[in-house]
Design an enzyme around this catalytic site. Sequence first.
Site, PDB file in Angstrom:
ATOM      1  N   ARG A  62      65.968  83.643 122.207  1.00 39.10           N
ATOM      2  CA  ARG A  62      65.862  85.196 122.279  1.00 39.10           C
ATOM      3  C   ARG A  62      64.589  85.058 121.069  1.00 39.10           C
ATOM      4  O   ARG A  62      64.008  86.547 121.263  1.00 39.10           O
ATOM      5  CB  ARG A  62      67.001  85.536 121.202  1.00 39.10           C
ATOM      6  CG  ARG A  62      66.837  86.930 120.668  1.00 39.10           C
ATOM      7  CD  ARG A  62      68.179  87.528 120.148  1.00 39.10           C
ATOM      8  NE  ARG A  62      69.084  86.502 119.324  1.00 39.10           N
ATOM      9  CZ  ARG A  62      68.577  86.267 117.980  1.00 39.10           C
ATOM     10  NH1 ARG A  62      67.547  87.088 117.288  1.00 39.10           N
ATOM     11  NH2 ARG A  62      69.299  85.427 117.366  1.00 39.10           N
ATOM     12  N   TYR A 120      61.781 110.985 131.135  1.00 37.54           N
ATOM     13  CA  TYR A 120      63.092 110.189 131.681  1.00 37.54           C
ATOM     14  C   TYR A 120      64.227 110.425 130.943  1.00 37.54           C
ATOM     15  O   TYR A 120      64.195 110.574 129.730  1.00 37.54           O
ATOM     16  CB  TYR A 120      62.748 108.955 131.512  1.00 37.54           C
ATOM     17  CG  TYR A 120      63.637 107.837 132.342  1.00 37.54           C
ATOM     18  CD1 TYR A 120      63.750 107.654 133.704  1.00 37.54           C
ATOM     19  CD2 TYR A 120      64.376 107.134 131.586  1.00 37.54           C
ATOM     20  CE1 TYR A 120      64.461 107.150 134.236  1.00 37.54           C
ATOM     21  CE2 TYR A 120      65.360 106.600 132.176  1.00 37.54           C
ATOM     22  CZ  TYR A 120      65.376 106.408 133.633  1.00 37.54           C
ATOM     23  OH  TYR A 120      66.497 105.417 134.289  1.00 37.54           O
ATOM     24  N   ASP A 192      54.573 105.828 128.148  1.00 36.71           N
ATOM     25  CA  ASP A 192      55.473 105.046 129.147  1.00 36.71           C
ATOM     26  C   ASP A 192      54.667 105.423 130.498  1.00 36.71           C
ATOM     27  O   ASP A 192      54.581 106.574 131.081  1.00 36.71           O
ATOM     28  CB  ASP A 192      56.883 105.910 129.312  1.00 36.71           C
ATOM     29  CG  ASP A 192      57.785 105.332 130.464  1.00 36.71           C
ATOM     30  OD1 ASP A 192      57.108 104.814 131.217  1.00 36.71           O
ATOM     31  OD2 ASP A 192      58.953 105.651 130.476  1.00 36.71           O
ATOM     32  N   LYS A 217      60.414  99.098 138.065  1.00 39.15           N
ATOM     33  CA  LYS A 217      59.901  99.855 139.128  1.00 39.15           C
ATOM     34  C   LYS A 217      58.851  99.256 139.998  1.00 39.15           C
ATOM     35  O   LYS A 217      59.015  98.469 140.528  1.00 39.15           O
ATOM     36  CB  LYS A 217      59.422 101.299 138.509  1.00 39.15           C
ATOM     37  CG  LYS A 217      60.504 101.909 137.747  1.00 39.15           C
ATOM     38  CD  LYS A 217      62.015 102.280 138.342  1.00 39.15           C
ATOM     39  CE  LYS A 217      63.039 102.547 137.274  1.00 39.15           C
ATOM     40  NZ  LYS A 217      62.816 103.594 136.270  1.00 39.15           N
TER      41      LYS A 217
HETATM   42  C1  LIG Z   1      63.525 103.963 134.949  1.00 44.40           C
HETATM   43  C2  LIG Z   1      62.771 104.350 133.971  1.00 44.40           C
HETATM   44  C3  LIG Z   1      62.805 104.071 132.642  1.00 44.40           C
HETATM   45  C4  LIG Z   1      64.026 102.839 132.305  1.00 44.40           C
HETATM   46  O1  LIG Z   1      63.859 101.724 132.568  1.00 44.40           O
HETATM   47  P1  LIG Z   1      65.091 100.675 132.825  1.00 44.40           P
HETATM   48  O2  LIG Z   1      64.483  99.724 133.387  1.00 44.40           O
HETATM   49  O3  LIG Z   1      65.993 101.294 133.951  1.00 44.40           O
HETATM   50  O4  LIG Z   1      65.776 100.677 131.581  1.00 44.40           O
HETATM   51  C5  LIG Z   1      62.196 104.404 131.600  1.00 44.40           C
HETATM   52  N1  LIG Z   1      61.034 105.348 131.769  1.00 44.40           N
HETATM   53  C6  LIG Z   1      60.779 105.838 133.168  1.00 44.40           C
HETATM   54  C7  LIG Z   1      59.632 106.517 133.389  1.00 44.40           C
HETATM   55  C8  LIG Z   1      61.463 105.263 134.489  1.00 44.40           C
HETATM   56  O5  LIG Z   1      61.343 105.474 135.473  1.00 44.40           O
END
Ligand SMILES: *Cc1c(COP(=O)(O)O)cnc(C)c1O
Length: 403
Positions: A62, A120, A192, A217
């Site tokens: 961890r 998001y 983000d 993604k």
């Molecule tokens: C999918 C997504 C998240 C969250 O990511 P996870 O891997 O599902 O926890 C956060 N911000 C954006 C813009 C996303 O598309």
Amino acid sequence: MQYTPGSGCDGENTRAVSLPEPPAVERPMRMPVHRATTYAFGSTQEFADVINGSRAGYSYGRFDNPTADAFADAVAALEGVRLPEPVRGQAFSSGMGALSTVFLALTESGSHVVAARSLYGNTHSLLDGLLRRFGVRTDFVDITDLDAVRVAVGPRTRMVFTETLSNPTTTVSDLPGLAQIAHEVGAALVVDSTFASPAVCRPLEHGADVVVHSATKYIGGHSDATGGVAVAAPALIDRIRAARVDLGTCLAPDEAYMLHRGLETLPLRVARQCETATALAAALQGHPAVERVDHPSLTSHPAHVLAEKLFDPGRRGAVVTVHPKGGRDAGLAFADRLRTATLAASLGGTHTLAAHVATTSHRNMSDADLAAAGISPGAVRFSIGLEDPQDLIEDALQALGNG
Ligand SMILES: *Cc1c(COP(=O)(O)O)cnc(C)c1O
């Protein structure tokens, strides 16, 4: 620990759990997966030094994992390629694991946050729900209105938070403008950049202090691994790592391997996906059954010029949102008639995915709230994959009913 014949480790069970010496392989062309959750030391001194951090090394899964570190460093190399000073990465169990850890590392009870109104969904509820309960107050503003951001920040603001490209209208954040406002009050700009990926835009080059991704993604790119990553300057990433160790939001080594492998083809995939997105947007813009198309490649897009300044040439992201004429029913019918694009959540994979926005990602918003956010009740969001552009264009045209 190691079994050496004749060493006295002769018991059946002792031999069974003795570690074999791995064969001496030099420079394997695939990254090894280190699944160990604990590491051996040669002396109590070494053990103590590594555990207390005075000597570099691995001690517990961890805390740090070599495969997760290699993945995070590879993302940092892409995000920081043009920076004068080195940056470092930390890997997380998911995008939300990364965001929650970064937010908790940068704020405390009494802190103030200024965030984009369009975020998001889980990020919005994390800020508006969980963090608010712990005394972190967030003001949500129209992040494209820099005057509104300037009015919203104050002496307690620790963080300005936005997304490079917003969902589903592909709004672009003015990162240099936001960085200046944040830094004037001593706050960090956290971005983000999931929808852009480092193959489109690298927010640290434009003044951001921390860039965060849902690696689930574009970075993973094949819809088969969940993970997150954050990149920042060493001092800041050390604080984020400390929070990650306490929170336990670490990335599993097998996932790290998958995400790292995805990263290797990221520029190739994203370049192609952006090209196809641009072609689809151009083909559907002006179609008689379409009210509007959102993609920053279009000269009609409000951030067309800003995207030219912040994004790599020819790459404007691979999310395209189509607003068909005829409201909700027309949008639902359009989405249901798609054949090449698949109805599914998420984005950034090899398959083109489509989602009717008002009944999926934005289902909790009223039509009035949707309208205020520039989202028509029939809007369909496409995450462009790797199919041949003409097949996707023909699919969309047949689903629109050829006008
Ligand atoms: C999918 C997504 C998240 C969250 O990511 P996870 O891997 O599902 O926890 C956060 N911000 C954006 C813009 C996303 O598309």
